[in-house]
Scaffold this motif. Structure first.
Motif, PDB file in Angstrom:
ATOM      1  N   GLN A   1       1.822   5.599  10.311  1.00 33.67           N
ATOM      2  CA  GLN A   1       0.500   4.956  10.350  1.00 33.67           C
ATOM      3  C   GLN A   1       0.624   3.453  10.110  1.00 33.67           C
ATOM      4  OE1 GLN A   1      -2.634   6.874   8.063  1.00 33.67           O
ATOM      5  NE2 GLN A   1      -1.904   8.904   8.572  1.00 33.67           N
TER       6      GLN A   1
ATOM      7  N   ILE B   1      -6.666   9.006   5.779  1.00 33.59           N
ATOM      8  CA  ILE B   1      -5.907   8.220   6.743  1.00 33.59           C
ATOM      9  C   ILE B   1      -6.075   6.731   6.423  1.00 33.59           C
ATOM     10  CG2 ILE B   1      -5.818   7.634   9.227  1.00 33.59           C
ATOM     11  CD1 ILE B   1      -6.920  10.555   9.617  1.00 33.59           C
ATOM     12  N   ALA B   2      -5.127   5.920   6.869  1.00 35.71           N
ATOM     13  CA  ALA B   2      -5.254   4.470   6.697  1.00 35.71           C
ATOM     14  C   ALA B   2      -6.594   4.009   7.273  1.00 35.71           C
ATOM     15  CB  ALA B   2      -4.110   3.752   7.403  1.00 35.71           C
ATOM     16  N   PRO B   3      -7.321   3.125   6.565  1.00 33.44           N
ATOM     17  CA  PRO B   3      -8.651   2.700   7.028  1.00 33.44           C
ATOM     18  C   PRO B   3      -8.644   2.198   8.473  1.00 33.44           C
ATOM     19  CG  PRO B   3      -8.148   1.718   4.895  1.00 33.44           C
ATOM     20  CD  PRO B   3      -6.921   2.462   5.310  1.00 33.44           C
ATOM     21  N   GLU B   4      -7.575   1.517   8.831  1.00 32.36           N
ATOM     22  CA  GLU B   4      -7.488   0.922  10.164  1.00 32.36           C
ATOM     23  C   GLU B   4      -7.423   1.983  11.261  1.00 32.36           C
ATOM     24  OE1 GLU B   4      -5.559   0.315   7.568  1.00 32.36           O
ATOM     25  OE2 GLU B   4      -5.075  -1.801   7.335  1.00 32.36           O
ATOM     26  N   LEU B   5      -7.038   3.209  10.890  1.00 26.67           N
ATOM     27  CA  LEU B   5      -6.725   4.220  11.912  1.00 26.67           C
ATOM     28  C   LEU B   5      -7.648   5.431  11.905  1.00 26.67           C
ATOM     29  CD1 LEU B   5      -2.816   4.308  11.569  1.00 26.67           C
ATOM     30  CD2 LEU B   5      -4.179   2.982  13.172  1.00 26.67           C
TER      31      LEU B   5
ATOM     32  N   ILE C   1      -0.311   0.249  12.675  1.00 26.75           N
ATOM     33  CA  ILE C   1      -1.209  -0.855  12.311  1.00 26.75           C
ATOM     34  C   ILE C   1      -0.479  -2.192  12.451  1.00 26.75           C
ATOM     35  CG2 ILE C   1      -2.589  -1.864  10.453  1.00 26.75           C
ATOM     36  CD1 ILE C   1      -2.752   1.082   9.311  1.00 26.75           C
TER      37      ILE C   1
ATOM     38  N   ARG D   1       0.825  -1.210   0.000  1.00 27.60           N
ATOM     39  CA  ARG D   1       0.000   0.000   0.000  1.00 27.60           C
ATOM     40  C   ARG D   1       0.860   1.262   0.000  1.00 27.60           C
ATOM     41  NH1 ARG D   1      -3.671   1.185   5.203  1.00 27.60           N
ATOM     42  NH2 ARG D   1      -4.401  -0.947   4.839  1.00 27.60           N
ATOM     43  N   TYR D   2       1.862   1.278   0.860  1.00 25.59           N
ATOM     44  CA  TYR D   2       2.615   2.531   1.020  1.00 25.59           C
ATOM     45  C   TYR D   2       3.792   2.656   0.059  1.00 25.59           C
ATOM     46  CZ  TYR D   2      -0.643   3.448   4.677  1.00 25.59           C
ATOM     47  OH  TYR D   2      -1.813   3.674   5.342  1.00 25.59           O
TER      48      TYR D   2
END
Lengths: 256, 258
Positions: free
Chosen positions: A227, B181-185, A231, A208-209
């Motif tokens: 981020q 933002i990242a979905p998880e966050l 996770i 993703r990144y």
């Protein structure tokens, strides 16, 4: 379930095989739809932790099937057919291997470029065939190619349209590894299995990144990494990795 | 605060959380939900424990739209008499900060609800849109107006006329949302932002919100007169005395919201 492709799961790996061998696995609009369905299926199935895309017969994929097409609005063919397929591949947060068994020409090469790893049989070849019929590379080809081989080489390949062998492709950094024809399938299976036993969530976040890195500056990437690490740091596989390290054993990752 | 059927609410650490909870219909907004939302918002707005309110949906959808079954037999007279949007109007009177956290689909009435939040954080895979035109209607709870004020006339028409979804990236680019933002966050980050706002002088937070919304509708001159009155008003608060004293004494201020 599918007409133009086959889909099966073996262990933790999903195999998507382009299956029009008599047409060198050329794309049709049905094949685009079936590819998108198969990719979504692999994405949804939490037991699947690696995906292989390969071709039946002697070709990987020869690109667009030019024989049956009456559609002259190629822009719409891309928007409706190829682009959703490429977007689904990139959005899938699992490792995808293009097992390039034979020729990957035109959009067939684009498909291989959109995957995360390319393992090539020594029989494989890559051709930017578009120019030979007066067209431009599409389906993400002009996005991925310069990022993989550099601008100058991408220009040369796209404009000259010369066939490159698996060996040359490896020298260009286009393929991860090249394998003899006899060992090819076994090597792909081994590679896929290895990936399928790794921390899938972390691989998905890397994918993703890393993709975002193409259009991000350092400050954005630093934030993305923060981020992603938050996770990943909350994943079961991170805990497993830590425990295995402390207990001096091999980690058993579950992908969660 | 817990006898709701369509939403789930909680309070933690000064931050209220309102979560839409009709998972089987991707949080489609029906009239009971709007009533419950309004009740929850108004209760939190006068609850001294609560400093900010976070509004969210589920992982798959913030809210996929309004409940179509509920309105498909309506006519203009029944809608006028029902006057359902009066509750939406009252959502605009909430004084505390509302932070929206959007994952997944955010369409139609769901998008209009999200636009009731003061600050919007969205997941990378969130999708926004007003598909009303595909049903032969148009947004009715402020969507047309708010989208235009956020992104400008040309862009708003482009989206509203086609009714197609926009990505979180598009929404960010056009100033519709604050952060991707990242979905998880998304929810974590929304709560984090809510805690930061909650740490600021509460009366300032409140009057800034009021003034910002007035400035959207007022002329610059009138807006500045309004701003000035609120600025003066804060000088009758204890927090202004404490804030300026703490600044001079080079220590962090302790705000009481009084």
């Amino acid at each position: 379930m599918f007409e133009t492709i086959s889909y099966e799961t073996r262990g933790k790996t999903a195999w998507i095989t382009l299956n029009r061998p008599d047409k060198l696995n050329a794309f049709t609009s049905l094949m685009h739809k079936e590819m998108v369905s198969a990719i979504k299926e692999a994405n949804k199935d939490s037991n699947v932790r690696a995906v292989v895309i390969t071709g039946a017969g002697r070709a990987f994929c020869s690109g667009q099937d030019l024989s049956g097409s009456t559609d002259t609005d190629y822009g719409e063919v891309l928007r409706k057919g190829y682009n959703p397929m490429v977007q689904a591949l990139v959005a899938m947060e699992k490792p995808v291997i293009a097992a390039v068994n034979g020729v990957a020409a035109g959009a067939g090469m684009s498909l291989a470029l959109a995957c995360d790893f390319r393992i090539a049989s020594e029989k494989a070849s890559f051709i930017e065939a578009f120019i030979h019929v007066g067209l431009v590379p599409d389906s993400g080809n002009l996005y991925f190619l310069p990022r993989l081989v550099g601008h100058a080489k991408a220009m040369e390949l796209a404009v000259m349209g010369e066939k490159i062998t698996a060996e040359q492709a490896q020298e260009l950094g286009l393929v991860t590894k090249t394998v003899s024809e006899e060992e090819f399938m076994l090597e792909v299976e081994t590679y896929a299995e290895k990936l399928a036993n790794m921390p899938t969530k972390a691989i998905g976040l890397i994918k993703r990144y890393l993709n975002k890195s193409w259009e991000s500056d350092l400050n954005e990437m630093l934030e993305y990494e923060a981020q992603a690490q938050k996770i990943a740091g909350e994943s079961k596989d991170h805990q497993e990795g830590l425990h295995a390290f402390l207990e001096k054993r091999k980690p058993a990752f579950t992908g969660k | 605060m817990s006898n709701f059927e369509t939403i789930i609410t909680s309070v933690e650490d000064g931050i209220a959380l309102i979560q839409l909870n009709r998972p089987r219909v991707l949080n489609a907004i029906n009239r009971p939900m709007v009533t419950e939302l309004l009740n929850a918002f108004e209760a939190f707005d006068c609850n001294d424990e609560v400093k900010a309110i976070v509004l969210t949906g589920s992982e798959r959808a913030f809210a996929a739209g309004a409940d179509i079954d509920e309105m498909k037999e309506d006519d203009s007279v029944s809608l006028e008499l029902l006057n359902q949007f009066k509750e939406w109007d009252r959502l605009a009177t909430i004084k505390k900060p509302i932070i929206g956290a959007v994952n997944g689909y955010c369409f139609g009435g769901g998008f209009e609800l999200a636009l009731c939040a003061d600050i919007l954080f969205a997941a990378e895979n969130a999708q926004f849109g007003f598909p009303e035109i595909k049903l032969g209607v148009m947004p009715g709870a402020g969507g047309t107006v708010k989208l235009t004020k956020l992104m400008g006339q040309k862009k708003a028409l482009e989206w509203l006329w086609l009714g197609d979804p926009m990505t979180a990236g598009d929404a960010l680019q056009y100033g519709v949302i604050n952060r991707v933002i990242a979905p998880e966050l998304v929810l974590d980050e929304a709560k984090k932002y809510a805690r930061l706002v909650a740490s600021r002088a509460p009366l300032s937070v409140r009057l800034i919100k009021e003034t910002v919304y007035k400035s959207i509708d007022y002329s610059t001159y009138e807006g500045m007169q309004f701003e000035r009155k609120n600025f003066y008003l804060l000088f009758s608060s204890q927090d202004q005395k404490e804030g300026m004293k703490a600044f001079v004494e080079k220590r962090p201020a302790e705000f009481k919201g009084k």
